[in-house]
Scaffold this motif. Sequence first.
Motif, mmCIF file in Angstrom:
data_model
loop_
_atom_site.group_PDB
_atom_site.id
_atom_site.type_symbol
_atom_site.label_atom_id
_atom_site.label_comp_id
_atom_site.label_asym_id
_atom_site.label_seq_id
_atom_site.Cartn_x
_atom_site.Cartn_y
_atom_site.Cartn_z
ATOM 1 N N ALA A 58 -4.622 58.003 -89.692
ATOM 2 C CA ALA A 58 -4.627 59.460 -89.511
ATOM 3 C C ALA A 58 -4.154 60.162 -90.782
ATOM 4 C CB ALA A 58 -3.735 59.839 -88.339
ATOM 5 N N SER A 59 -3.117 59.606 -91.401
ATOM 6 C CA SER A 59 -2.591 60.201 -92.619
ATOM 7 C C SER A 59 -3.606 60.063 -93.765
ATOM 8 C CB SER A 59 -1.264 59.507 -92.947
ATOM 9 O OG SER A 59 -0.875 59.776 -94.236
ATOM 10 N N LEU A 60 -4.303 58.919 -93.804
ATOM 11 C CA LEU A 60 -5.346 58.728 -94.819
ATOM 12 C C LEU A 60 -6.474 59.740 -94.643
ATOM 13 C CD1 LEU A 60 -5.671 54.831 -94.943
ATOM 14 C CD2 LEU A 60 -5.180 56.308 -96.893
ATOM 15 N N GLU A 61 -6.840 59.990 -93.386
ATOM 16 C CA GLU A 61 -7.941 60.932 -93.133
ATOM 17 C C GLU A 61 -7.564 62.347 -93.539
ATOM 18 O OE1 GLU A 61 -9.293 60.293 -89.142
ATOM 19 O OE2 GLU A 61 -10.266 58.393 -89.710
ATOM 20 N N ALA A 62 -6.289 62.686 -93.395
ATOM 21 C CA ALA A 62 -5.848 64.012 -93.818
ATOM 22 C C ALA A 62 -5.845 64.112 -95.346
ATOM 23 C CB ALA A 62 -4.456 64.279 -93.270
ATOM 24 N N PHE A 63 -5.496 63.019 -95.998
ATOM 25 C CA PHE A 63 -5.408 63.028 -97.466
ATOM 26 C C PHE A 63 -6.793 62.939 -98.114
ATOM 27 C CE2 PHE A 63 -4.804 60.963 -101.610
ATOM 28 C CZ PHE A 63 -3.854 61.799 -102.184
ATOM 29 N N PHE A 64 -7.619 62.039 -97.600
ATOM 30 C CA PHE A 64 -8.984 61.874 -98.136
ATOM 31 C C PHE A 64 -9.928 62.661 -97.236
ATOM 32 C CE2 PHE A 64 -6.837 57.989 -99.664
ATOM 33 C CZ PHE A 64 -7.156 58.038 -101.011
ATOM 34 N N SER A 65 -9.903 63.984 -97.381
ATOM 35 C CA SER A 65 -10.560 64.812 -96.373
ATOM 36 C C SER A 65 -11.972 65.262 -96.729
ATOM 37 C CB SER A 65 -9.690 66.030 -96.088
ATOM 38 O OG SER A 65 -9.466 66.704 -97.306
ATOM 39 N N SER A 66 -12.413 65.059 -97.979
ATOM 40 C CA SER A 66 -13.753 65.541 -98.320
ATOM 41 C C SER A 66 -14.805 64.647 -97.667
ATOM 42 C CB SER A 66 -13.946 65.550 -99.836
ATOM 43 O OG SER A 66 -14.130 64.236 -100.298
ATOM 44 N N ASP A 74 -15.334 61.353 -99.409
ATOM 45 C CA ASP A 74 -14.196 60.448 -99.201
ATOM 46 C C ASP A 74 -14.269 59.782 -97.834
ATOM 47 O OD1 ASP A 74 -13.090 60.897 -101.630
ATOM 48 O OD2 ASP A 74 -11.528 62.286 -100.936
ATOM 49 N N ARG A 75 -14.704 60.562 -96.826
ATOM 50 C CA ARG A 75 -14.778 60.037 -95.461
ATOM 51 C C ARG A 75 -15.683 58.817 -95.370
ATOM 52 N NH1 ARG A 75 -12.613 62.948 -91.136
ATOM 53 N NH2 ARG A 75 -10.767 63.919 -92.014
ATOM 54 N N GLU A 76 -16.791 58.855 -96.132
ATOM 55 C CA GLU A 76 -17.729 57.724 -96.098
ATOM 56 C C GLU A 76 -17.059 56.449 -96.590
ATOM 57 O OE1 GLU A 76 -21.283 58.756 -98.314
ATOM 58 O OE2 GLU A 76 -21.386 60.637 -97.161
ATOM 59 N N PHE A 77 -16.291 56.586 -97.688
ATOM 60 C CA PHE A 77 -15.607 55.407 -98.228
ATOM 61 C C PHE A 77 -14.474 54.969 -97.315
ATOM 62 C CE2 PHE A 77 -17.803 56.737 -102.063
ATOM 63 C CZ PHE A 77 -18.222 55.506 -102.554
ATOM 64 N N LEU A 78 -13.790 55.955 -96.760
ATOM 65 C CA LEU A 78 -12.659 55.664 -95.884
ATOM 66 C C LEU A 78 -13.102 54.825 -94.675
ATOM 67 C CD1 LEU A 78 -9.732 56.320 -96.142
ATOM 68 C CD2 LEU A 78 -10.084 58.387 -94.779
ATOM 69 N N ALA A 79 -14.296 55.135 -94.185
ATOM 70 C CA ALA A 79 -14.816 54.407 -93.022
ATOM 71 C C ALA A 79 -14.966 52.922 -93.345
ATOM 72 C CB ALA A 79 -16.160 55.005 -92.616
ATOM 73 N N GLU A 80 -15.187 52.629 -94.618
ATOM 74 C CA GLU A 80 -15.401 51.230 -95.022
ATOM 75 C C GLU A 80 -14.100 50.517 -95.402
ATOM 76 O OE1 GLU A 80 -17.803 48.901 -98.233
ATOM 77 O OE2 GLU A 80 -18.788 50.841 -97.939
ATOM 78 N N LEU A 81 -13.047 51.291 -95.611
ATOM 79 C CA LEU A 81 -11.793 50.708 -96.114
ATOM 80 C C LEU A 81 -11.136 49.774 -95.092
ATOM 81 C CD1 LEU A 81 -9.599 50.992 -98.472
ATOM 82 C CD2 LEU A 81 -8.487 52.628 -96.929
ATOM 83 N N ALA A 82 -10.809 48.578 -95.521
ATOM 84 C CA ALA A 82 -10.079 47.634 -94.650
ATOM 85 C C ALA A 82 -8.591 47.789 -94.947
ATOM 86 C CB ALA A 82 -10.542 46.207 -94.921
ATOM 87 N N LEU A 83 -7.878 48.378 -93.999
ATOM 88 C CA LEU A 83 -6.470 48.720 -94.243
ATOM 89 C C LEU A 83 -5.596 47.513 -94.554
ATOM 90 C CD1 LEU A 83 -5.794 51.490 -91.564
ATOM 91 C CD2 LEU A 83 -6.639 51.704 -93.893
ATOM 92 N N GLU A 84 -5.969 46.362 -94.048
ATOM 93 C CA GLU A 84 -5.115 45.175 -94.235
ATOM 94 C C GLU A 84 -5.443 44.443 -95.550
ATOM 95 O OE1 GLU A 84 -7.540 45.591 -92.133
ATOM 96 O OE2 GLU A 84 -8.858 43.889 -92.475
#
Length: 257
Positions: free
Chosen positions: A5-13, A16-26
């Motif tokens: 949730a915090s990442l989505e607020a920070f990477f809000s464009s 960015d959302r497209e890349f965030l969807a692919e990011l493996a948090l672990e």
Amino acid sequence: MPDRASLEAFFSSKRDREFLAELALERVPRHVAIIMDGNGRWATKRGLPRIAGHRAGVKAIRETIQAALELGIDVLTVYSFSSENWRRPKDEVSHLMDLFVEVLEQEMTTLDKLGVRVRVIGRREGLPERTAEAFARAERQTADNDRLTYVVALNYGGRQEIADAVRAIAVKAATGQLDPSGIDLEMVADHLYTAGLPDPDLLIRTSGELRVSNFLLWQIAYSEMWVTSTLWPDFDRHDLLKAVVDYQRRSRRFGGL
Ligand code: IPE
Ligand code: IPE
Ligand code: MG
């Protein structure tokens, strides 16, 4: 692990959302090292003096630290001044040495509040007293912080670092504190300026140059490299996110299968 949730607020464009969807948090890289290059060209393109490019680069550092905190990166190392950068015109060097102090003093409270630990690597000898002192103060003040270790490579050269480690080990061997037959990879690593830090997982260089320029020669043996043509003052959270996602797409083999 970073918080979605915090990442989505920070990477809000949107991009960015497209890349965030692919990011493996672990699987976020533990240590990211950056060769911040292109400040001079950024300024020249705008008809400004080179130092204006260095000043503009400060914003990119601030944003990269914030993004690294969001992503849960443990160690961020930035190449700020190389052993070879003394070859530049005197006034550029002296402006840079002043800028380091000014920015560090200005940002200290914020860095401390964010839980950032500052560490300097490089030769202290040769640095102006005011610059060496400011970094020593920052290291002391933030010594107990543990959210992100921010490593500043200042008057740093990879070959110089290896020579310093060899000398320190040789002195111990000559005075009987260690047995030369016991010198192994771990012992060498323990005598580098980076002792105690993990090796960089990801090495980023801006401005499109395809070289290492004497940065972390020992430590980058198996780092993944990522180069962008973006000039350092234009580097932002999106570039870091993209680099991390690209890194995660790769298969690291370390010589094995
Ligand atoms: C990187 O930018 C910063 C330092 C080396 C201090 P440069 O100053 O090398 O910028 P370019 O490569 O000349 O554009
Ligand atoms: C590397 O950049 C050093 C830093 C970023 C501090 P340089 O601009 O000095 O590297 P070269 O000269 O292009 O190899
Ligand atoms: Mg350069």
